[in-house]
Write an enzyme that holds these catalytic residues in place. Structure first.
Site, PDB file in Angstrom:
ATOM      1  N   SER A  48     -26.568 -27.941   7.610  1.00  0.00           N
ATOM      2  CA  SER A  48     -25.625 -29.038   7.846  1.00  0.00           C
ATOM      3  C   SER A  48     -26.143 -29.943   8.972  1.00  0.00           C
ATOM      4  O   SER A  48     -27.250 -30.466   8.862  1.00  0.00           O
ATOM      5  CB  SER A  48     -24.247 -28.452   8.172  1.00  0.00           C
ATOM      6  OG  SER A  48     -23.234 -29.392   7.962  1.00  0.00           O
TER       7      SER A  48
ATOM      8  N   ASP B 117     -21.442 -26.530  -3.097  1.00  0.00           N
ATOM      9  CA  ASP B 117     -21.297 -27.362  -1.889  1.00  0.00           C
ATOM     10  C   ASP B 117     -21.031 -28.796  -2.321  1.00  0.00           C
ATOM     11  O   ASP B 117     -21.921 -29.491  -2.797  1.00  0.00           O
ATOM     12  CB  ASP B 117     -22.587 -27.266  -1.067  1.00  0.00           C
ATOM     13  CG  ASP B 117     -22.517 -28.046   0.251  1.00  0.00           C
ATOM     14  OD1 ASP B 117     -21.546 -28.795   0.470  1.00  0.00           O
ATOM     15  OD2 ASP B 117     -23.456 -27.889   1.064  1.00  0.00           O
TER      16      ASP B 117
ATOM     17  N   HIS C 131     -19.827 -25.384   1.045  1.00  0.00           N
ATOM     18  CA  HIS C 131     -20.753 -25.757   2.106  1.00  0.00           C
ATOM     19  C   HIS C 131     -20.977 -24.616   3.099  1.00  0.00           C
ATOM     20  O   HIS C 131     -22.094 -24.419   3.589  1.00  0.00           O
ATOM     21  CB  HIS C 131     -20.205 -26.988   2.831  1.00  0.00           C
ATOM     22  CG  HIS C 131     -21.095 -27.517   3.905  1.00  0.00           C
ATOM     23  ND1 HIS C 131     -22.379 -27.959   3.664  1.00  0.00           N
ATOM     24  CD2 HIS C 131     -20.900 -27.669   5.246  1.00  0.00           C
ATOM     25  CE1 HIS C 131     -22.929 -28.362   4.798  1.00  0.00           C
ATOM     26  NE2 HIS C 131     -22.053 -28.191   5.773  1.00  0.00           N
TER      27      HIS C 131
END
Lengths: 381, 381
Positions: A158, A324, A357
């Site tokens: 991320s 995700d 995610h």
């Protein structure tokens, strides 16, 4: 240098939190200057003699340098505790692991809740706008300080993945292996929109006081909790939320409870929000989300991502997760395509997971196996 | 009865807003009672002699009875203005269109900002918990009052679709054609989670005052705007947000603007939020979102959706949009499967559109053609 030691259960103890205060200043991408910036970091394992075994792990938006071991504030295990340690994926028998709190964070590195050495007061509203580039530039000062010429690997998910992208393009000669996970080279309008909702929640909190709440001995906790709640939904897949909670209800008096939550998922989100405020700073949240929104690896090349990777010499492993929806596989493939268009050394894996995610933080066997194999295999390349 | 007339541009004028106040009470599903409830509604076209041409259009969460013509508050065109009128899909040459403000709403029907006849003060925090069932029961009182034995059609999108589902199962003998669009028979955990974030934003606003803000001459406008912002993201697809805004930026001083929006999508969301508060009530938002979350058509049958449609005699058209991630096609297919498992008369269309959940409000030619054709074709069945 202080290296943390594991106890008999292979769990790290933090008797000492290194904070390195630089005598020099850090010039930021927006042109302003931070004097004597601090970087707070943790290390795991030992740096070898020729300093060739260092792995820099970059944390995500709400993570910090306590990637493994017991977190000193939450007393929970670090966010990659299962990944880092003796005989684990990031095996501290072989590797020297470094994890820093990012610039703009709130666990020791210079951020909005730090003291501004120019004014001897909290930064608050005075904290300058920072970018992912600035986070990486501060980390580079630490890597230089440690005398590490080339990092064996830079890895993260991320926002951590954005730092990997920045490291392995701006300082590609200093990075052997680059592993960006569940990330993107720039935010979409939807990514920005979700972040903006969280920022509005913080700024709407009457305790925010235009960013100067610490000076006034208060905190926009409700706003920060609300920001965390909306973000948390985006970190999970619809399927994982349904599996975990479905439409399960609390036992409530059926009458007159309209203003209280009745579904378990509501309580869960409220818990996620309220527990978050004990370990995070609202201004940091504003600055870090903004830095993610503004990050665009292709900006210097007028949006041409292929040009970013011209002559890039790193060995890349790009990882996405099929559920995700915040940083979908299509975003990772853009990176893969641009790397391939330069005949770069790139591997790509989309991992099956129904947990959205957040999968990069979870014990997904395929993720662990691939990272372990890639690190071991790269020794012989 | 007042029937609105179109002007020379085929646009409705609202010189008169019918409000029907019942002398009787409405018993709610949760057991409480509303005395002398009001239903505010609009009609378009003329009811024919044998009262067989009535179409009930049900509005979504933030819609209201002003489906066509100039909205008296916003002065914009109604939410289905392009759909309703002479020679349009819902052709007022042939059909008599009824659209009511839902129970719990804020445009005239009894809701939290109405005066409670028991106390002669605003309901506010005293407004009872309502469900989709109660909205439909109030509508049914109007349909009875108008002397309409059987509605030619009940149609609506999103929360409007939930009302269609309720009508066409609880009062199936009163409905010939049922058209639920972009909806679901019950919310997922993710649907509930997004709503809960919005509710928290309202409740966190210090002007909310536990629901009694009108009595105190204030309004939780910031909270309501934030709720609208997060909901609005879920109504659009990532693709439509990207197409519309991408990463376009406002021109801002690059320094010290961290606490202001710099992307156009941020301004758009802020505009969506702030314009919403002028036409909507925060308590209505809490009640209506909660009623959607609690709706579960299969609840009485222990989650067995097939049993809901046993002996159902309506003719169904179910419509979804392929980019709708809030009420994805998979939800519509559950309805289709359950109807088919009862050999019910059901048609299903997934319409291609990259504009997300909001597609049902937009001029999508295929949507218009299918609705028009279905209504005309059904005359001969």
């Amino acid at each position: 240098m202080v290296t943390n030691k594991t106890n008999s259960n292979n769990i790290y103890n933090f008797e000492h939190t290194p904070n390195l205060i630089f005598d020099t200043s850090l010039k930021l991408e927006n042109g302003s200057v931070l004097n004597k910036p601090t970087i707070a970091y943790q290390t795991y394992g030992e740096l070898n003699h020729n300093k060739s075994n260092a792995i820099l792990i970059c944390h995500a938006l709400t993570g910090d340098q306590y990637a493994a071991g017991t977190h000193p504030v939450t007393l929970k295990m670090g966010w990659w505790n299962d990944m880092i340690g003796r005989d684990k994926v990031f095996d501290t028998n072989s590797y020297f692991i470094i994890c820093t709190n990012v610039l703009g964070g709130c666990m020791g590195s210079t951020g909005p809740k730090s003291i501004n050495s120019d004014t001897n007061n909290y930064f608050g509203n005075d904290f300058p706008e920072i970018g992912i580039q600035d986070m990486v530039n501060l980390q580079k000062k630490l890597i230089d300080h440690l005398g590490i010429e080339k990092l064996l690997c830079v890895v993260g998910g991320s926002m951590g993945g954005m730092q990997v992208l920045e490291w392995a393009t701006k300082y590609s000669e200093r990075v052997k292996l680059a592993i960006p996970i569940a990330t993107s080279y720039r935010h979409t309008a939807q990514n920005i929109a979700f972040h903006e909702v969280g920022r509005q929640a913080i700024k709407n909190d009457t305790n925010w006081l235009n960013g100067d709440y610490i000076k006034n001995n208060t905190s926009p906790e409700k706003g920060l909790a609300a920001a965390r709640m909306v973000a948390h939904i985006t970190y999970m897949s619809e399927k994982s939320l349904s599996k975990k909670f479905g439409r399960n209800k609390k036992n409530l008096n059926p009458l007159s409870k309209i203003f209280e939550g009745s579904f378990e998922v509501e309580n869960y989100l409220q818990y996620q929000g309220s527990s978050f405020v004990s370990r995070f700073d609202a201004n940091s949240y504003l600055h870090l989300t903004r830095s993610m929104d503004r990050f665009d690896l292709s900006e210097k090349f007028n949006g041409n991502l292929e040009k970013v990777f011209k002559s890039n010499t790193c060995k890349w492993l790009i990882i996405s997760f099929n559920s995700d929806w915040l940083f979908p596989t299509s975003e990772s493939k853009r990176l893969v395509n641009a790397l391939n268009a330069n005949a770069c050394n790139v591997s790509f894996v989309e991992i099956e997971s129904d947990r959205g995610h957040d999968s990069f933080l979870l014990q997904i066997p395929r993720l662990y196996n691939i990272l372990r194999g890639f690190l071991i295999g790269a020794k012989f390349k």
